[in-house]
Scaffold this active site. Structure first.
Site, PDB file in Angstrom:
ATOM      1  N   PHE B 155       0.834  -1.212  -0.180  1.00 29.93           N
ATOM      2  CA  PHE B 155      -0.040   0.016   0.073  1.00 29.93           C
ATOM      3  C   PHE B 155       0.891   1.084  -0.026  1.00 29.93           C
ATOM      4  O   PHE B 155       1.628   1.605   1.005  1.00 29.93           O
ATOM      5  CB  PHE B 155      -0.973   0.003   1.260  1.00 29.93           C
ATOM      6  CG  PHE B 155      -1.974   0.989   1.224  1.00 29.93           C
ATOM      7  CD1 PHE B 155      -3.045   0.990   0.868  1.00 29.93           C
ATOM      8  CD2 PHE B 155      -1.594   2.125   2.051  1.00 29.93           C
ATOM      9  CE1 PHE B 155      -4.007   1.919   0.957  1.00 29.93           C
ATOM     10  CE2 PHE B 155      -2.524   3.302   2.145  1.00 29.93           C
ATOM     11  CZ  PHE B 155      -3.689   3.114   1.663  1.00 29.93           C
ATOM     12  N   THR B 158       2.721   7.083   1.348  1.00 33.55           N
ATOM     13  CA  THR B 158       3.757   7.786   1.986  1.00 33.55           C
ATOM     14  C   THR B 158       4.611   8.125   0.823  1.00 33.55           C
ATOM     15  O   THR B 158       5.079   7.403  -0.128  1.00 33.55           O
ATOM     16  CB  THR B 158       4.402   7.402   3.186  1.00 33.55           C
ATOM     17  OG1 THR B 158       3.234   7.407   4.075  1.00 33.55           O
ATOM     18  CG2 THR B 158       5.637   8.021   3.688  1.00 33.55           C
ATOM     19  N   GLY B 197       5.593  -0.989   3.442  1.00 36.05           N
ATOM     20  CA  GLY B 197       5.846  -2.307   3.854  1.00 36.05           C
ATOM     21  C   GLY B 197       5.658  -3.348   2.841  1.00 36.05           C
ATOM     22  O   GLY B 197       4.587  -3.191   2.267  1.00 36.05           O
ATOM     23  N   ARG B 332      12.647 -12.149  41.267  1.00 38.92           N
ATOM     24  CA  ARG B 332      14.232 -11.732  41.493  1.00 38.92           C
ATOM     25  C   ARG B 332      14.212 -11.048  43.082  1.00 38.92           C
ATOM     26  O   ARG B 332      13.322 -10.262  43.374  1.00 38.92           O
ATOM     27  CB  ARG B 332      14.315 -10.500  40.639  1.00 38.92           C
ATOM     28  CG  ARG B 332      15.569  -9.413  40.950  1.00 38.92           C
ATOM     29  CD  ARG B 332      16.925 -10.044  40.499  1.00 38.92           C
ATOM     30  NE  ARG B 332      17.842  -9.018  40.531  1.00 38.92           N
ATOM     31  CZ  ARG B 332      19.247  -9.498  39.937  1.00 38.92           C
ATOM     32  NH1 ARG B 332      19.356 -10.610  39.498  1.00 38.92           N
ATOM     33  NH2 ARG B 332      19.991  -8.474  40.029  1.00 38.92           N
ATOM     34  N   GLN B 352       6.279  -1.978  42.919  1.00 40.01           N
ATOM     35  CA  GLN B 352       4.618  -1.977  42.660  1.00 40.01           C
ATOM     36  C   GLN B 352       4.469  -0.835  41.979  1.00 40.01           C
ATOM     37  O   GLN B 352       3.505  -0.880  40.795  1.00 40.01           O
ATOM     38  CB  GLN B 352       4.066  -2.200  43.909  1.00 40.01           C
ATOM     39  CG  GLN B 352       4.568  -3.493  44.491  1.00 40.01           C
ATOM     40  CD  GLN B 352       3.903  -3.198  45.971  1.00 40.01           C
ATOM     41  OE1 GLN B 352       3.369  -2.563  46.626  1.00 40.01           O
ATOM     42  NE2 GLN B 352       4.498  -4.057  46.953  1.00 40.01           N
ATOM     43  N   GLY B 427      19.758  -4.942  34.683  1.00 38.33           N
ATOM     44  CA  GLY B 427      20.512  -5.376  33.510  1.00 38.33           C
ATOM     45  C   GLY B 427      19.896  -6.334  32.659  1.00 38.33           C
ATOM     46  O   GLY B 427      20.119  -6.347  31.270  1.00 38.33           O
ATOM     47  N   GLU B 450       0.592   5.525  10.151  1.00 34.61           N
ATOM     48  CA  GLU B 450      -0.665   5.709  10.189  1.00 34.61           C
ATOM     49  C   GLU B 450      -1.355   6.741  10.821  1.00 34.61           C
ATOM     50  O   GLU B 450      -2.211   6.855  11.388  1.00 34.61           O
ATOM     51  CB  GLU B 450      -1.365   4.354  10.828  1.00 34.61           C
ATOM     52  CG  GLU B 450      -1.314   3.061  10.176  1.00 34.61           C
ATOM     53  CD  GLU B 450      -2.276   3.139   8.732  1.00 34.61           C
ATOM     54  OE1 GLU B 450      -1.692   2.408   7.894  1.00 34.61           O
ATOM     55  OE2 GLU B 450      -3.401   3.555   8.790  1.00 34.61           O
TER      56      GLU B 450
END
Lengths: 713, 713
Positions: B155, B158, B197, B332, B352, B427, B450
């Protein structure tokens, strides 16, 4: 400018190519060369130029195009690192004479590529400093081997299961008096050293932090050991060492981060880096520190320097990103008045508001970064002269507080700024060749390594709360913080004066926003005054929250944890923002500023201060500093007015901080402003751009018969 | 749950492996399987499971490890795309029967890999829909060729120098009656189609938007043409077409974005997609629209659907990221009470507060996304039935307003949330294998394609200001917005009721925050009421700003541009947040919610609403909705209280939304919670992890003699 500079300036700061950016350059209120000279000085400009020229003229540093494999990236980064040593950028004598040159070198290499800069920095400065600062004369023989690359080093602290909590590291070093050796051992894979830069493929030696055990089983805590991990002749691992590469990261893939497990690896007793603690041949532990906590603190002191460097690295990333996005915005045209010509997107107020505050932040944080570096050098000079004065200790604490919040502020500002720049360039910002992705990805680890940002901020709030505690034992004495010279007030005269305003604490909390005209709001004195109030307010809030938590039965651990959000965390950030605003305000308002530069610098200072402050508007209202609709509207109005005033200076301001095009390496950000020609040319030069794909036969053959495998579903 | 479901549920939602996450799962307040069934329904769960199983059982979809070259990534993505067609996931009949299955398919493929999902989506839905919706019967012959991949589509709207300003596109299509052909031409490289694309390597056909000229030189504006760009047998470009690959992007590198320039390429007259305008063989232009603006709007109408899909894509990314970060945080451990065991980082209030609001946002936006999709389907049903009622037109406008701000809100929330998740994993979040980088990089273009987010938001504020304008001609009539049924008030009964609250505009602006206890603040009715006030306040501010700009002589263009920052832009976002909060509030408070699920769902709704609202605290104070310190503190207190209440449910809430481990593809986010075992195993399985580098001889040889090339500097 003095005429003597004028002559050489031509070479130092060549004129920029004429092109689509000229319209903005012609409208600038100042001479970009004059500002560059004022901010950097001739020597520094010359040094940077020579480094950039050396890279640009050497084919090894040719931009490789995109799409190199991780293996290839690492090879290329190693070869370039070696070439940097051959270029003698890192000559010991030069570096020791002038630490600012170290910072300049690291940032110049970083502008070119962070993997390269980090690789060299970790080897020479982190590994090398660890040996120099944590070791003693018996280790200094390694220093020349670093510079001729006989060995290659890394710094191995973090383990797979522990990062921030360094004291919980589980690698052990048992001393065996029979052979006068330490036995380095990883009890299991969770204790593997992990994330260590240069360890993945290159390092031959590591400074390994391990828990030191003496015969009889007593543990004396974490100590650094020099451990050979690979044979420098073959790069094969040493017996007992399992060393490897942790693999692809989000960025900095030219740098090989690695892991290592040690299976009872024996090293000579002498390879303990024994500055803070040592073991006699018989196995007796000796130290000049009275407890392991104090010793541990001293051995990790060097990490502060790392954070100061990181502030500088973040500033570089922010600078590069705003240069790319602003030059793009000055040349990209989209929409316009009905039936009129399309206008550069920089003319849109929204685009100005998205980008110009980050340009101002780049200037303000750059000044902060440099000034903090000078502070650090003063501190290190004291350390080298074994200065044990109270002032030296206080200086250490103050710099620790500044670096611990400076790294979070700089890394987050850069991370957000780069993302804003990438989005402000639309789709073209998403194309890898324009470099905003690399900048974002390479900046990202600054947010979490050398101390996670959120964890580090606690160091700064603890420092401020500690100052407060010295003013009195509890809440009722909050207003009793003595001014300098008063009884018990010695600690409040901080060596760098960052916290001295707290001496006016009672008066400050009563301060109110009193600006009545937009015009009066356009100076950084306005946010400076507001920030002093804000830090006092957050200090009181944090103290009250902590007190309340403890009263309701929380342990110290719980009380601290439950006082971070909205209190201590905000306090640390606001304090640092205040310091950045204050330093840049003083810098831009000092009499030395050449008159033609005053307006633009003071606008940058005001914009950074007001924009940064505007994140805290809710607190300004809540605490009563602001009241009525007008205060908030005036803050917004002033930000937009400054954006509008700075818009025509924006391109010239990028010219001051942008490196040469070869270093900036972004087609949409080149100095000639030929946005589309440069981008088109860069796209066409990529590999196989017009070729059909190698797998084209797969398209022509094997067409799907829809549903052919549908029984699977 | 009904017993009939119980039996099949075992297969649909298998029990999760026991492991370190069990402690949290055991503390959950609800049954995750019950919530999954309530939110998704059995049919949808079954469909998703079948798609996931098909991928997992096919070696072509085996996770490839990292470090594939861009070429290889594109080949693999093409082969997988073809396999999806062979699996018949995309069977026309199924899809047409159930559009929600389309959304499910796209999001399931996206959870696996966005390059694959986007490649298939662009080919079938964007290219296919363009032909179906913009073409007529003579073009329907192409539809089956899409499904058997005889052709592959893209398509092409642009251009290199124009994106947002679609009307300024410069590709031309001149009609030649002599041969009954259009001549497609790119006047220069700035008019090259760019960013398309599938165009880079794969597409054989493109829907190309070009300015249509008839003989005599009249231009009828932008029209879509079907243009063959490559030979399907060889994938070589067609004569006159220069087509290539734009190269590496920040993410989605399995998708080949491309460019094309057309040099007088002739196509048959019939290949104009003629739904909105056509040219007779003789060269006369005919259309059923009265002006080109109206016709242009109709031909681009399909873009709204794209935005609704993007909302769903962003929600997927946010879901995956919070699942990874929360499972990591629950396993962790770092620090703990003095001398006690280390605690999971999820126990820290700060952690949290960083993560749980994004979990709540994932649930709230997921509901919004689904509901907006249903709205879109109602709209499209009306279009297919050629419904020309006022209600249908109003529905189109309302959905356009929701999608135009929904995409910005969802993409920015996801982008920030993923970054927070990446940092919250320290990390390990920076290691590529844990996938947070891919999620961030693949989500990123949602912010700019878009329709750039900031440009799109203007559509929504224009819609709201338009509603206001209909209430009266000017400022003095602002309070005169009539309720539904009143004279002139028909337009205020919006079909989806999103803007109906504006009927109570006068009363709303006088509303004040009246909650007096924290307990009363823990319901989403509180932020809902505040948001209604806030949108009214911003609507008034925006209107006043526009009026003031125009009074001071600004053109419409300038007035609009100078009213975006702090006014129209904030208005559009606040309106969308209100809509998301409202829909999720209503959904979680409806009687159908099974009683065991009410508490957790209502907490999620309250947390999202309050947290989202807390970004606007400054305005709440400034406009007088909040007054006094307590209001702001209560908002903060309520957010922290909800985080605390949801903390033990967090893992079970990830279990509801997480796909199987194979799809989630993150060692630190696996359902068994064996964080370190999984990560260690993943690292060791990477290519050449323990091998010395291929370039090891470079290390041993060619040592630098420092300064050897120093004359260069």
């Amino acid at each position: 400018m003095a005429p003597s500079v004028e002559g050489s300036e031509e070479a130092l700061l060549p004129d920029l190519p004429r092109g689509p950016l000229h319209a903005y350059r012609a409208r600038a209120s100042f001479d970009w060369k004059e500002l560059a000279l004022f901010l950097e000085g001739e020597d520094m400009l010359r040094l940077k130029k020579s480094i950039f020229s050396a890279l640009e003229s050497d084919p090894l540093f040719a931009r490789p195009g995109r799409s190199l494999s991780v293996d290839k990236l690492r090879e290329l980064t190693f070869l370039r690192c070696r070439r940097v040593f051959q270029l003698d950028c890192l000559r010991t004598d030069t570096l020791l004479q002038s630490p600012p040159r170290i910072l300049a070198l690291v940032t110049c290499l970083g502008m070119y590529d962070w993997s390269l800069a980090t690789k060299a920095f970790l080897h020479v400065f982190v590994f090398g400093s660890a040996i120099f600062n944590s070791g003693s004369e018996r280790h200094f023989k390694y220093i020349p081997k670093i510079f001729n690359m006989e060995i290659f080093g890394c710094f191995a602290l973090t383990e797979l299961s522990h990062g921030s909590n360094t004291k919980a590291m589980r690698t052990t070093a048992h001393y065996d008096p029979a052979t006068e050796e330490f036995i380095i051992h990883s009890p299991d894979f969770e204790a593997a050293k992990f994330w260590v830069g240069n360890m993945g493929k290159t390092a031959t030696h590591a400074v390994v932090f391990a828990q030191l055990y003496v015969p009889g089983g007593q543990c004396h805590g974490l100590h650094p050991f020099l451990v050979q991990i690979r044979d420098p002749k073959t790069l094969l691992p040493m017996p007992g060492v399992m060393v490897g590469d942790i693999g692809e990261k989000l960025g900095q893939n030219g740098l090989d981060n690695g892991f290592a497990m040690f299976h009872k690896v024996r090293i000579p007793r002498q390879d303990l880096l024994n500055r803070t603690g040592d073991v006699t041949p018989e196995g007796t532990y000796i130290t000049r520190f009275k407890d392991s906590r104090q010793r541990f603190g001293a051995s990790l002191g060097g990490l502060s320097a790392g954070r100061v460097f990181i502030v500088g690295m973040c500033v570089v990333n922010l600078k590069l990103a705003v240069c790319i996005a602003l030059r793009f915005s000055a040349t990209r045209r989209q929409f316009g008045p009905a039936d009129g010509e399309e206008v550069p997107v920089l003319e849109y107020q929204l685009q100005q508001w998205r980008l110009l505050p980050y340009l101002a932040a780049a200037y303000a944080l750059d000044h902060f970064s440099k000034s903090l570096f000078w502070d650090l050098m003063a501190l290190q000079q004291g350390l080298q002269q074994d200065d044990r004065s109270a002032r030296q200790a206080e200086l250490g604490r103050e710099i620790h507080a500044l670096a611990s919040a400076g790294k979070p502020l700089a890394s987050w500002t850069a991370q957000r700024g780069i993302q804003e720049c990438r989005e402000a360039c639309g789709g073209h910002g998403y194309l890898a060749v324009n470099r905003l992705g690399d900048l974002r990805n390479d900046n990202d680890p600054n947010c979490t390594y050398e101390g996670d940002n959120n964890v580090l901020l606690q160091q700064t709030s603890n420092y401020l709360l500690g100052l407060l505690a010295q003013g009195g034992p509890g809440e009722h004495h909050l207003l009793g913080l003595p001014a300098q010279g008063g009884p018990g007030g010695a600690r409040l005269e901080s060596p760098l004066k960052c916290a001295d305003f707290l001496a006016a604490y009672p008066a400050l909390l009563g301060r109110r926003f009193a600006v009545t005209s937009l015009q009066d709001c356009l100076d950084s004195a306005v946010p400076l005054a507001a920030y002093e109030w804000l830090v006092c307010y957050l200090l009181r809030e944090s103290h009250q929250k902590l007190t309340q938590e403890k009263r309701s039965g929380s342990s110290d651990f719980e009380a601290r944890n439950n006082s971070q959000v909205y209190c201590c965390r905000s306090l640390a950030l606001a304090f640092l923002e205040l310091t950045v605003v204050r330093r840049f305000h003083e810098h831009t308002h000092q009499p030395d500023v050449p008159p033609p530069l005053r307006a633009v610098l003071q606008r940058l200072s005001a914009l950074y201060g007001l924009w940064s402050l505007s994140q805290h508007t809710a607190l300004l209202y809540r605490g009563g500093y602001f009241s009525g609709e007008q205060a908030g509207k005036m803050l917004e109005g002033a930000i937009l007015e400054l954006c509008s005033q700075l818009k025509d200076d924006a391109v010239a301001l990028t010219d001051v901080i942008a490196p040469p095009d070869f270093i900036l390496d972004s087609p949409i950000g080149r100095a000639d402003g030929e946005l589309y020609r440069n981008l088109w040319s860069a796209v066409l030069q990529q590999r196989r751009v017009l070729e059909r794909p190698s797998w084209w036969p797969e398209f022509s053959a094997n067409k799907p018969a829809p549903g052919s495998l549908s029984s699977k579903l």
